[in-house]
Design an enzyme around this catalytic site. Structure first.
Site, PDB file in Angstrom:
ATOM      1  CD  GLU A 133      -7.442   3.044  -5.535  1.00  0.00           C
ATOM      2  OE1 GLU A 133      -6.513   3.589  -6.179  1.00  0.00           O
ATOM      3  OE2 GLU A 133      -7.252   2.289  -4.567  1.00  0.00           O
ATOM      4  CB  SER A 170      -0.925   0.004   1.227  1.00  0.00           C
ATOM      5  OG  SER A 170      -0.166   0.038   2.416  1.00  0.00           O
ATOM      6  CD  GLU A 224      -4.628  -1.048  -6.598  1.00  0.00           C
ATOM      7  OE1 GLU A 224      -4.828  -0.658  -5.434  1.00  0.00           O
ATOM      8  OE2 GLU A 224      -3.491  -1.193  -7.078  1.00  0.00           O
ATOM      9  NE  ARG A 240      -2.653   9.705   5.224  1.00  0.00           N
ATOM     10  CZ  ARG A 240      -3.004   8.793   4.321  1.00  0.00           C
ATOM     11  NH1 ARG A 240      -2.859   9.055   3.034  1.00  0.00           N
ATOM     12  NH2 ARG A 240      -3.478   7.625   4.673  1.00  0.00           N
ATOM     13  N   GLY A 253       2.101   2.987  -2.269  1.00  0.00           N
ATOM     14  CA  GLY A 253       3.172   3.051  -3.249  1.00  0.00           C
ATOM     15  C   GLY A 253       4.418   2.274  -2.900  1.00  0.00           C
ATOM     16  CG  ASP A 296      -5.649   7.009   1.130  1.00  0.00           C
ATOM     17  OD1 ASP A 296      -6.362   6.857   0.114  1.00  0.00           O
ATOM     18  OD2 ASP A 296      -4.417   6.810   1.118  1.00  0.00           O
ATOM     19  CB  THR A 297      -8.851   9.549  -2.025  1.00  0.00           C
ATOM     20  OG1 THR A 297      -9.766   8.489  -2.301  1.00  0.00           O
ATOM     21  CG2 THR A 297      -7.463   9.150  -2.509  1.00  0.00           C
TER      22      THR A 297
END
Length: 392
Positions: free
Chosen positions: A267, A160, A279, A363, A162, A286-287
């Site tokens: 996604e 996850s 996906e 984050r 990236g 999160d978005t």
């Protein structure tokens, strides 16, 4: 009829979160609003959701025996995974024994790695996807790249944010890309997916709710990625009526095939009127944190309402809104946030996640804004995020 008990009483309705990050924290808060008892589980102590849970446990969630022990101890009515790195075979066993895994154990297992969900989408549901090959050795990886062609992308089948992902433009990158993919998997080294690069105008997350009263869609969420992780998201993302219709149809097919009640983050790539599946996460995305300010029911409220068996009814979107992450780089176990007064205001909010430490880039919060246009909302959110001075 849905019966909810009172937390910390014999008839309590108990929810166990597997993964207790910032998304799990918001799920826990929504459970608390309904008097539901919350047990937060993660691999490290003082994770964000643990701050707002009734109890917490620290275990290796990839250890099936450890997972069974904590479930047998707490006897939750609902097991709610927040992350991919979980012993999904044990979740399937527990579900077969009568426990309620959200949205269902099959969905959790299929989406735990990119191979399960890609084969479901492309081969079973016949949805449009990028070209792809799987490989479990460096030689097969090189064959897959030769088959797909340049440029292409390699990712661990289970990762996850990236991690382990490389955009490959030439053969000179192959050795390093393979090595990085083996280091970046959530469950260690192993199988990878090689994907062809899709031509697209923008990406969206279509937050899709499967509930007792049917399938519901949030307005599409646009987002910008950097290093495989999101930096800003906004809602609504403008797209043609035909593209939106196609996106909703793809999302509907995916969530119904996965099964169970809950919110799914689907996604998708959009190019003109064409939509390509990318996906899906069987949980808040999160978005989708933008929905904390953009909707009457956030993605977290929708998830809880759905898995508890309550009707969604409808979703009201308030207008242009955006989120921007607070992403500092430092090392500290005693983080503080300065200048916060300049990051909040009318139609401007922040969330600080309460993560116990940082070592590098992490984050730690998000700024949320509304405005007259999406462009203005993004700028307001980015400016607010930049005002927060993280120290340690």
């Amino acid at each position: 009829m849905t019966l909810l008990g009172t937390a910390l009483r014999p008839a309590a309705t108990r929810v166990m979160l597997l993964g207790s990050g910032e998304l799990g924290k918001e799920v826990a808060i929504e459970c608390q609003r309904l008097g539901v008892e919350v047990i937060a589980v993660d691999r490290y102590a003082d994770a964000p959701a643990m701050h707002v849970a009734h109890r917490s446990h620290v275990i290796n969630m990839l250890d099936g025996d450890a997972l069974r022990r904590v479930v047998e101890l707490e006897k939750p009515h609902y097991i709610v995974p927040e992350i991919e790195a979980i012993a999904t075979d044990m979740l399937i066993q527990l579900e077969e024994e009568g426990l309620n895994v959200v949205p269902c154990a099959r969905a959790t297992k299929l989406t735990m790695n990119r191979e399960g969900i890609r084969r479901l989408a492309a081969e079973e549901l016949q949805l449009p996807t990028s070209t792809y090959r799987f490989a479990d050795s460096e030689s097969l990886f090189r064959e897959a790249v030769a088959d797909i062609g340049y440029p292409c992308i390699v990712k661990p089948v289970m990762s996850s944010s990236g991690k382990g992902q490389t955009f490959i433009r030439s053969a000179e990158q192959l050795a390093q890309a393979w090595k990085y993919a083996q280091q970046g998997g959530r469950a260690g080294a192993g199988r990878v997916i090689v994907e062809g690069v899709v031509k697209f105008d923008f990406e969206i997350t279509l937050l899709t709710v499967s509930a007792v009263d049917g399938v519901h869609f949030c307005a599409p969420v646009g987002h910008r990625q950097e290093d495989g992780d999101y930096r800003e998201s906004w809602q609504p993302q403008q797209m043609s009526p035909l593209a939106l219709e196609r996106a909703q149809e793809i999302a509907r097919k995916v969530v119904l095939a996965l099964g169970g009640y809950g919110l799914f983050g689907v996604e998708l790539f959009v190019c003109g009127d064409e939509v390509i599946f990318s996906e899906v996460s069987p949980r808040p995305h999160d978005t989708g944190m933008v929905t904390l300010i953009s909707q009457d029911l956030s993605e977290f409220a929708l998830h809880v309402r759905a898995f508890l068996g309550l009707p969604v009814g409808g979703i009201r979107q308030y207008g242009p809104a955006a989120s921007a992450v607070i992403l500092p780089q430092l090392t500290s176990q005693n983080v503080t946030f300065d200048n916060v007064q300049n990051a909040v205001g009318a139609d401007l909010q922040i969330r600080l996640f309460g993560k116990p430490e940082i070592d590098g880039s992490r984050r730690l919060g998000v700024a949320l804004a509304t405005a007259e246009s999406v462009v203005d909302a993004i700028e307001r959110a980015k400016h607010a995020a930049g005002q927060v001075k993280v120290q340690g």
